[in-house]
Design an enzyme around this catalytic site. Structure first.
Site, mmCIF file in Angstrom:
data_model
loop_
_atom_site.group_PDB
_atom_site.id
_atom_site.type_symbol
_atom_site.label_atom_id
_atom_site.label_comp_id
_atom_site.label_asym_id
_atom_site.label_seq_id
_atom_site.Cartn_x
_atom_site.Cartn_y
_atom_site.Cartn_z
ATOM 1 N N ASP A 203 7.667 23.928 43.673
ATOM 2 C CA ASP A 203 8.099 22.769 43.008
ATOM 3 C C ASP A 203 7.425 22.678 41.559
ATOM 4 O O ASP A 203 6.928 21.773 41.026
ATOM 5 C CB ASP A 203 7.992 21.572 43.909
ATOM 6 C CG ASP A 203 6.447 21.142 44.199
ATOM 7 O OD1 ASP A 203 5.624 22.153 44.030
ATOM 8 O OD2 ASP A 203 6.410 20.156 44.699
ATOM 9 N N GLU A 204 7.790 23.734 40.670
ATOM 10 C CA GLU A 204 7.099 23.799 39.440
ATOM 11 C C GLU A 204 8.390 24.733 38.630
ATOM 12 O O GLU A 204 9.184 24.102 37.963
ATOM 13 C CB GLU A 204 5.905 24.277 39.285
ATOM 14 C CG GLU A 204 5.018 24.094 38.379
ATOM 15 C CD GLU A 204 3.517 24.305 38.017
ATOM 16 O OE1 GLU A 204 2.968 24.479 37.385
ATOM 17 O OE2 GLU A 204 3.157 24.712 39.338
ATOM 18 N N ASP B 245 1.083 30.679 29.567
ATOM 19 C CA ASP B 245 1.532 31.655 30.417
ATOM 20 C C ASP B 245 2.626 32.617 29.520
ATOM 21 O O ASP B 245 2.419 33.722 29.628
ATOM 22 C CB ASP B 245 2.371 31.348 31.738
ATOM 23 C CG ASP B 245 1.551 30.446 32.442
ATOM 24 O OD1 ASP B 245 1.146 29.152 32.275
ATOM 25 O OD2 ASP B 245 1.485 30.543 33.750
ATOM 26 N N GLU C 212 -0.940 34.417 40.991
ATOM 27 C CA GLU C 212 -1.677 33.502 40.119
ATOM 28 C C GLU C 212 -3.095 33.281 40.159
ATOM 29 O O GLU C 212 -3.682 33.160 38.952
ATOM 30 C CB GLU C 212 -1.204 32.005 40.742
ATOM 31 C CG GLU C 212 -1.685 30.927 39.770
ATOM 32 C CD GLU C 212 -1.077 29.455 40.097
ATOM 33 O OE1 GLU C 212 -0.879 28.705 39.291
ATOM 34 O OE2 GLU C 212 -0.496 29.353 41.306
ATOM 35 N N HIS D 161 3.237 35.202 39.780
ATOM 36 C CA HIS D 161 3.195 34.808 38.170
ATOM 37 C C HIS D 161 2.819 36.129 37.539
ATOM 38 O O HIS D 161 2.834 37.023 38.031
ATOM 39 C CB HIS D 161 1.506 34.047 38.636
ATOM 40 C CG HIS D 161 1.734 32.469 38.283
ATOM 41 N ND1 HIS D 161 2.393 31.793 39.007
ATOM 42 C CD2 HIS D 161 1.101 31.860 37.209
ATOM 43 C CE1 HIS D 161 2.122 30.648 38.626
ATOM 44 N NE2 HIS D 161 1.258 30.514 37.588
#
Length: 839
Positions: A450-451, A458, A723, A744
């Site tokens: 949920d992002e 980044d 990540e 990520h």
């Protein structure tokens, strides 16, 4: 000699561009070595809908120049919705000639040219089903051209006579909807036949209205979805017709009962259309409409299921073998009313059970209800980050009926890297898959939880690597336009773009995306227009920092900083910023951004600004040295990241360089030759080592395969970049911080070192007009090959060591020059285009 890969604004025969002065680029292929363009001739002709010539609108005549990228159109004002032919002729230094033809078609050019109205469902429309707007109209059979111009507040799909319009997904994309909404242009000439035509537009909440962000707030931009579209029809007799969205369109709900990006989609194929009367006209500005600025999000790859398993908990799980962003499509002969549910996850837990806890509040679940016929199901308005799916509601599963569909912005893949170490090759693949998974219209941090927001930090640390792997020029141009639109002098650039994080004071390294990414784009693509468009943003960011410096010492020592995010040298710290002094990091980037503004000003001919920001940079460096470096060359914050930034950004006195490099070497040795860097230090650490006499140590860091290292995740079976360095622990358990994406790209920034140092491909001039091939082998790797499709053509560097002989094969595109530096740097050779061999 021939001309190939002719482009208009980076695209092949673009449809619907609104740029007043589009630019033309081409590449040259020649069997002759040392080929350079001597002259070019461009002629642009306006065409009728019948593709008949209407008149020449731009003719350069023969221009003696070796320029072959970003040649600006400087002719008559372009008309809206008009087709143009571009004829290009080139002569080279061998007196060979080449010709090429391409086309481009303008869009609406100005928002006021959109005659359609925003339409929305009546206020009485309730529930979660996606509204469908529909209209039937009669069309003459003598059509020669048909175009649709469309957009939405939400996400839309269109159909004509039951067939999907276009192959783009998640349109109109995510922008700063308060100021900019893209519209799309579709060629539908072949879809329309004479007689009645049914047009439908289905709208989902998307980023506009659906819950989004780490708090999953709904209605971030508005509480009513809407559509706008117009169909332009040109007939054989010269007449034309425009059909627009207005209050005459019908509204109904149908089979898509629910759809949100985080939560997934529900399709009930048994639902019959339910009418909600006529559409309402929504009073919403059309002045914010802009033409599509980058490539569409598309279905780029299809991956079959690799294995089917039943977990210890009894879950029926399909493994596609690759973590990705997209959705699953499957065919089924179900019973009427049968509900099939797909849950998405990145991995299995240490016991072999389906795992999705790291998705946090994102449900990532698609539900499909069968109608009893043979059907093919897929969602329409959502996507997921996944490798595995858990299937519920099916007694018997046929894995061959399930296909994972990869979605991302459809950029050209431009880079490749391979070497003698298969783990490094897997790392390169993981870097590329991290980019594919997170370049979905914007550069997201992750594709699963949920992002999925456009974190500037980044994107900044990864942009150079990203631009080796794919052509990111349009992708970042579009995103930088939104950054610029949301930047203020009060707060600086936002931390996320589009900004749903709220107004927050600028933070170093994150907000430096405003300066670093435009400069990187200029270096990679030789594109001055990106600097022109972003210059005010670049300058204003540095001015923002200057306005917030400490009055006593002139340094940036104000406000929250992410610093060396997720660094391992202070992992017990709850704020995750690492051990490097947060304002040490801030001022290092302050100096670097001031230098980039100075360089950009020089390129753009802004001489006063060039001098001003160069003087500012020099002043910041002096103040930085006073504050953070002792007179003997010790750093106040002598972490790996602190030492790396000081070296990489030239913040030190030259007499201290050797000592500071030695301190970095000693720090790494104290950590058993492992890195401890986070988001800020990791992109630069191997570069700093290689540039300061410690190249072999950079190689050690690359080839480490225990925690913490790049290859640790590879050894743990990762198929994308994590990540965290320890997202999955050696025993198979997970980091439980609540922030643990397995997809990520930030730590994938090592890719630029692999291309530039290990393979040796480095620009010496913007756009690789001149470049360097200077491979630097390391112990443990016996061969490496990299290629990069530059704006001028393919660059190849391939080397191997065998029986005490080092050999290098390179490829230099026409109209460029390469400087070849063999290992050791003793011999330097300049070569023109062609294939060359060195030993």
């Amino acid at each position: 000699m021939k001309i190939y890969d002719v482009r208009v604004e980076y695209r092949h025969e673009p449809l619907g561009i609104d740029i007043e002065s589009p630019r033309f680029s081409w590449k040259i292929e020649s069997a002759e070595k040392n080929t350079v363009q001597r002259a070019y001739h461009i002629r642009v002709t306006e065409l009728t809908p019948f593709k008949e010539e209407k008149g020449v609108v731009f003719d350069t005549g023969e221009v003696l120049s070796d320029e072959s990228i970003h040649i600006r159109y400087e002719g008559e004002a372009l008309r809206e919705c008009t087709l143009y032919r571009v004829d290009i002729a080139v002569t080279d230094n061998h007196s060979e000639k080449g010709e090429a033809v391409t086309y481009f078609e303008t869009g609406l050019m100005e928002p006021q040219n959109m005659k359609a109205k925003w339409i929305t469902a009546p206020v009485t429309y309730e529930g979660t089903a996606c509204p469908v707007f529909a209209r039937r109209f009669n069309v003459s059979p003598q059509i020669v051209r048909a175009r649709i111009y469309a957009s939405a507040l939400g996400i839309y799909e269109m159909s004509l006579n039951g067939k999907r319009v276009g192959d783009a997904y998640l349109t109109p994309g995510w922008t700063n909807y308060h100021k900019r909404i893209q519209y799309q242009t579709y060629d539908v000439t072949e879809m329309i036949v004479g007689g009645f035509c049914d047009c439908e537009i289905t709208i989902a909440d998307g980023w506009y209205k659906g819950p989004y962000g780490v708090e999953s707030k709904p209605c971030l931009y508005g509480d009513r979805t809407a559509a706008i579209a117009e169909l332009h029809l040109d007939y054989e007799d010269g007449s034309s017709e425009v059909i627009c969205t207005d209050s005459s369109w019908d509204v109904f709900e149908h089979t898509i009962r629910f759809s949100q990006i985080y939560m997934g989609e529900v399709i009930d194929s048994n639902c019959k259309p339910v009418s909600h009367g006529k559409a309402e006209v929504l009073q919403h500005s059309k002045s914010i409409l802009v033409a599509q600025e980058d490539e569409y999000v598309k279905k780029v790859k299809r991956i079959p299921c690799k294995r089917y398993l039943v977990t210890p908990k009894g879950e029926k799980v399909l493994d596609f073998g690759q973590n990705m962003a997209g959705f699953v499509e499957f065919k089924v002969q179900g019973t009427k009313g049968q509900k099939i549910t797909l849950r998405h996850g990145e991995t299995l837990d240490k016991n072999g059970n389906f795992y999705s806890e790291n998705l946090r509040a994102a449900r990532a679940m698609d539900e499909f209800i069968c109608d009893g016929t043979e059907q093919v199901f897929r969602p329409h308005f959502t996507y997921h980050g996944f490798r595995f799916i858990a299937v519920e509601g099916m007694d018997e599963i046929h894995p061959e009926d399930f296909t994972a569909v990869v979605l991302h912005t459809d950029m050209d893949e431009t880079g490749s890297f391979r070497c003698s170490d298969e783990d490094i090759n897997r790392l390169q693949s993981n870097i590329q898959w991290g980019e594919r998974s997170n370049f979905v219209d914007i550069p997201t941090d992750c594709p699963q939880r949920d992002e999925r927001m456009g974190w500037t930090g980044d994107a900044q640390v990864f942009c150079k690597t990203a631009s080796f792997n794919m052509n990111t020029a349009l992708f970042f141009t579009k995103w930088l336009h939104d950054l610029r639109s949301e930047q203020t002098m009060e707060f600086g650039p936002p931390h996320v773009v589009p900004n749903i994080w709220g107004d927050k004071d600028a933070a170093a390294a994150w907000c430096d995306a405003a300066t670093i990414i435009p400069w990187t784009m200029y270096q990679v693509y030789g594109d001055k227009r990106i600097l022109e468009e972003q210059y005010d943003s670049m300058r204003d960011y540095v001015d923002y920092i200057t306005a917030h410096t400490n009055r006593e010492n002139g340094l940036w020592q104000y406000g929250f900083q992410y610093a060396d995010w997720l660094a391992l040298d202070k992992e017990e710290c709850s704020d995750r910023v690492g051990a490097t002094d947060i304002y040490f990091v801030a001022n290092a980037f302050y100096a670097y951004s001031a230098m980039l503004v100075s360089r950009a000003a020089e390129v753009l001919g802004k001489d006063d600004d060039h001098r001003k920001y160069l003087e500012l940079h020099d002043r910041i460096v002096r103040l930085f040295q006073d504050e953070y470096i002792t007179k003997n060359g010790r750093l106040v914050s002598e972490t790996q990241t602190g030492l790396v930034l000081a070296l990489q950004f030239d913040l030190i006195k030259e007499e201290h360089r050797k000592k500071i490099a030695s301190s970095l070497e000693e720090n790494i040795k104290r950590h058993n030759n492992h890195l401890t860097t986070g988001f800020v230090g990791t992109p630069y650490i191997c570069h700093a080592l290689s540039d300061n006499g410690l190249h072999e140590l950079a190689g050690v860091l690359l080839l480490n395969d225990d925690f913490p290292s790049w290859l640790y995740s590879v050894k743990m079976g990762a198929t994308t970049i994590w990540e965290r360095w320890n997202s999955v622990k050696p025993d198979g358990s997970f980091d439980e911080s609540g922030m643990n994406s397995l997809n990520h790209y930030a730590y994938g920034s090592i890719g630029s070192w692999m291309y530039e140092k290990l393979a040796g491909i480095q620009p010496d001039a913007p756009g690789y007009k001149k470049f360097r091939i200077a491979p630097r082998p390391i112990k443990g790797i016996d061969s490496a090959e990299a290629s990069f499709e530059s704006p001028y053509g393919l660059i190849v560097s391939s080397w191997k060591r065998e029986n005490d002989v080092f050999s290098l094969d390179i490829e230099v595109p026409s109209n460029t020059e390469a400087t070849v530096v063999l290992p050791g740097g003793a011999e330097t050779v300049k070569v023109g285009s062609g294939k060359w061999h060195f030993e």
